[in-house]
Motif scaffolding. Structure first.
Motif, mmCIF file in Angstrom:
data_model
loop_
_atom_site.group_PDB
_atom_site.id
_atom_site.type_symbol
_atom_site.label_atom_id
_atom_site.label_comp_id
_atom_site.label_asym_id
_atom_site.label_seq_id
_atom_site.Cartn_x
_atom_site.Cartn_y
_atom_site.Cartn_z
ATOM 1 N N HIS A 230 5.358 -11.252 5.952
ATOM 2 C CA HIS A 230 4.996 -11.943 7.497
ATOM 3 C C HIS A 230 4.145 -10.122 7.447
ATOM 4 N N GLU A 231 4.625 -9.031 7.045
ATOM 5 C CA GLU A 231 3.525 -7.570 6.861
ATOM 6 C C GLU A 231 2.740 -8.218 5.646
ATOM 7 N N ILE B 207 10.097 -10.573 6.047
ATOM 8 C CA ILE B 207 9.822 -9.167 7.030
ATOM 9 C C ILE B 207 9.001 -8.620 6.337
ATOM 10 N N LEU B 208 8.890 -8.240 4.989
ATOM 11 C CA LEU B 208 7.416 -7.929 3.761
ATOM 12 C C LEU B 208 6.699 -8.696 3.901
ATOM 13 N N ILE C 245 0.698 -5.246 9.214
ATOM 14 C CA ILE C 245 1.719 -4.988 10.318
ATOM 15 C C ILE C 245 2.737 -4.315 9.210
ATOM 16 N N ASN C 246 2.931 -3.191 10.227
ATOM 17 C CA ASN C 246 3.954 -2.003 8.889
ATOM 18 C C ASN C 246 5.240 -2.264 10.092
ATOM 19 N N TYR C 247 6.593 -2.422 9.500
ATOM 20 C CA TYR C 247 7.940 -2.823 9.932
ATOM 21 C C TYR C 247 8.777 -1.402 9.710
ATOM 22 N N ASP C 248 9.403 -1.239 10.593
ATOM 23 C CA ASP C 248 10.910 -0.406 9.941
ATOM 24 C C ASP C 248 11.782 -1.017 9.263
ATOM 25 N N LEU C 249 12.578 -0.942 7.885
ATOM 26 C CA LEU C 249 13.720 -1.924 7.683
ATOM 27 C C LEU C 249 14.353 -1.336 7.467
ATOM 28 N N SER D 131 14.868 -8.966 5.008
ATOM 29 C CA SER D 131 14.212 -7.939 4.920
ATOM 30 C C SER D 131 12.967 -8.394 4.197
#
Length: 199
Positions: free
Chosen positions: A22-23, A19-20, A28-32, A16
């Motif tokens: 990378h956001e 991913i944060l 870009i926003n992802y659902d974690l 996570s």
């Protein structure tokens, strides 16, 4: 059961947090998924934060979500320094990259007071040989810039010699000459700089 909890926390935190990070770079926003629930549990059960690896990942998380507060990145680097023996080279490079995201954002906005911190992190990455096989062209360029900003001319010169072979071929020649030209300019060797730029 406790060890399983720690394993689950570590794996979910690791993924996570990357991913944060990378956001932040890619906008870009992802659902974690259950990540926010894990953060709530960590805040409600501080005993989990006594585990050094969890504490390091949590400090990384705090650094990402508090990008405008220097105290978080400073604390994060302290926690990382204390616990770095727990992690392999790939993990350490990810951790130091998170600190760089925070600091480079400020540095690129003209806040040059963070130049020494940026250079210090890059020196640590080089010292630990975390760019073992290859170095991204933007890191190569940023390292030279931060070294020159800190008047580390001899260090930069050696860095170019040691690390230019690790840059992708498509960028290698241009970035090597540009780095050497920037170094020559800082040293007042303008004729040499022009010759390098002509190439």
């Amino acid at each position: 059961s406790d060890n399983l909890d720690i394993g689950i926390f570590l794996e979910k935190l690791r993924i996570s947090i990357m991913i944060l990070a990378h956001e932040e770079v890619a906008m870009i926003n992802y659902d974690l998924g259950i990540f926010e629930n894990l953060i709530t549990i960590l805040q409600e059960k501080p005993k989990l934060l006594e585990h050094p690896a969890i504490a390091t990942y949590y400090a990384a998380y705090q650094t990402i979500v508090h990008l405008n507060e220097y105290s978080y990145v400073k604390r994060y680097l302290q926690v990382l320094e204390e616990n770095q023996s727990l992690f392999n080279k790939e993990e350490l490079l990810d951790f130091y990259s998170i600190a760089l995201i925070n600091l480079m954002r400020r540095y690129n906005q003209g806040e040059r007071e963070y130049s020494a911190d940026v250079f210090s992190i890059y020196q640590k990455i080089i010292q630990l040989n975390l760019y073992e096989d290859r170095i991204a062209h933007y890191n190569f360029k940023n390292i030279i810039s931060s070294g020159l900003d800190n008047n580390a001319y001899e260090w930069v010169e050696q860095f170019i010699v040691d690390y230019s072979p690790k840059v992708d071929k498509i960028h290698r020649s241009m970035l090597t000459r540009m780095g050497q030209a920037a170094l020559a300019t800082r040293r007042g060797q303008y004729k040499k700089a022009l010759q390098l730029l002509e190439q």
